[in-house]
Write an enzyme that holds these catalytic residues in place. Sequence first.
Site, mmCIF file in Angstrom:
data_model
loop_
_atom_site.group_PDB
_atom_site.id
_atom_site.type_symbol
_atom_site.label_atom_id
_atom_site.label_comp_id
_atom_site.label_asym_id
_atom_site.label_seq_id
_atom_site.Cartn_x
_atom_site.Cartn_y
_atom_site.Cartn_z
ATOM 1 N N PRO A 89 0.821 -1.228 0.000
ATOM 2 C CA PRO A 89 0.000 0.000 0.000
ATOM 3 C C PRO A 89 0.849 1.269 0.000
ATOM 4 O O PRO A 89 0.387 2.326 -0.359
ATOM 5 C CB PRO A 89 -0.811 -0.116 1.302
ATOM 6 C CG PRO A 89 -0.759 -1.549 1.683
ATOM 7 C CD PRO A 89 0.568 -2.064 1.183
ATOM 8 N N GLU A 116 1.423 -8.459 8.631
ATOM 9 C CA GLU A 116 1.457 -7.007 8.728
ATOM 10 C C GLU A 116 2.605 -6.409 7.923
ATOM 11 O O GLU A 116 2.882 -5.220 8.021
ATOM 12 C CB GLU A 116 1.559 -6.566 10.186
ATOM 13 C CG GLU A 116 0.223 -6.551 10.903
ATOM 14 C CD GLU A 116 -0.416 -7.921 10.898
ATOM 15 O OE1 GLU A 116 -1.430 -8.109 10.195
ATOM 16 O OE2 GLU A 116 0.101 -8.827 11.570
ATOM 17 N N ARG A 155 -1.283 -8.322 -21.289
ATOM 18 C CA ARG A 155 -2.134 -7.683 -22.306
ATOM 19 C C ARG A 155 -1.333 -6.840 -23.287
ATOM 20 O O ARG A 155 -1.698 -6.714 -24.447
ATOM 21 C CB ARG A 155 -3.169 -6.774 -21.655
ATOM 22 C CG ARG A 155 -4.353 -7.447 -21.025
ATOM 23 C CD ARG A 155 -5.382 -6.406 -20.602
ATOM 24 N NE ARG A 155 -5.868 -5.657 -21.767
ATOM 25 C CZ ARG A 155 -6.788 -6.127 -22.611
ATOM 26 N NH1 ARG A 155 -7.282 -7.332 -22.429
ATOM 27 N NH2 ARG A 155 -7.199 -5.424 -23.639
ATOM 28 N N ASP A 170 -7.010 0.189 -26.283
ATOM 29 C CA ASP A 170 -7.301 0.074 -24.844
ATOM 30 C C ASP A 170 -7.345 1.475 -24.279
ATOM 31 O O ASP A 170 -6.419 2.253 -24.479
ATOM 32 C CB ASP A 170 -6.170 -0.718 -24.147
ATOM 33 C CG ASP A 170 -6.653 -2.091 -23.722
ATOM 34 O OD1 ASP A 170 -7.821 -2.385 -23.989
ATOM 35 O OD2 ASP A 170 -5.864 -2.837 -23.149
#
Length: 246
Positions: A89, A116, A155, A170
Site C-alpha cells: 500500500p 502485517e 495484455r 485500450d
Amino acid sequence: MLINVISIFPKMFDIIKDYGITKRAIQKHLVKINVLNPRKFTKNKYKNIDDRPYGGGPGMIMTAEPLFLAINQAKSLSSNPVKVFYLSPQGKKLDQSKIMELSHQKHIILLCGRYEGIDERLLISKIIDEEISIGDYVLSGGELPAMVLIDSICRVTPGVLKNSKAIQEDSFYNGLLDYPHYTRPKCFNCIKIPNILLSGNHSEIKRWRLKQSLTKTWLKRPDLLNKLILTKEQESILHECQSKMD
Ligand SMILES: O=C(N[C@H]1CCCN(c2cc(-c3ccncc3)n[nH]2)C1)c1cc2ccccc2[nH]1
C-alpha cells in the site's frame, strides 16, 4: 519475459496460469511465471517465515532471511538484469505507463507480503528496488495485486492479444477512459443502439468513440486529462463537447 513471484501461497497463481490471456501468454512462451515459496528457504524445522514485531504491536512480520534467500534464488534463474518489486500500500501507484515500462523487461521479481508486512531492512538494504501499489486500500496480501500487474503486462506483450490493435485502443493505453460498448440485440430494456454504430461509416464511428472517451474522461476523471497532451483533433472535439454542456 520471466516473472518470478515470491509468495507463501504459490497455488493462488494457478488462477492466472490456467485461465484467459495470461494462460495464452504462457502457452505461447511469451511470458513465464515461476513462483518461489519463502518457506522453502527457511532454516528452522517449523519453516517459520514470520515472527513477532520488535517494539510490540498487532500481528506478525515476515522475517528477512527467507525472503532474501528466495529473491537471490529468483535472481539466479536468469542472467538478465532484474529488479525486485514489492507490492505494498505504500508503493507508487501503478498506471499504464508503468505497465508498459515493466513489459519491456526480460525478467522481474514480484515480492508478495502477508501478515502485517516485511522486515524493513529488505527495503533499507535495497534488496527491494521499488514498491508498487494498485490502489489506496489494504488487502490481505500482495498476491492479488501481483496478479493484476501480471495480467496487465500480458495484455501489452506483443503476440499475446489476437487483435494487437486492441492494445492501442485500450482506453488507458491512450490515457483516456473507454468509450461505451454495445452488442446484440439492437434493443434492450427499450434502449436502442446509437445510430452512428449502425451506419457502417468507420471514420465517423471512430470520431464518435473518441468523443465519448474524451467526454467521459473530462466528466469522470479530469485528472487524467490534465496529464495528457491532446492532439488538435482531440482538443477541438473536447471543446465541442464542453460548449454543448455549458
Ligand atoms: O499493511 C498491512 N498488511 C500488508 C503488508 C504487505 C502485504 N499486504 C498487502 C499488500 C497490499 C497492497 C499491495 C498493492 N497495492 C495495494 C495493496 N495490501 N495489503 C498486507 C497491514 C495489516 C495490518 C493489520 C493490523 C495492523 C496493521 C496492518 N497493516
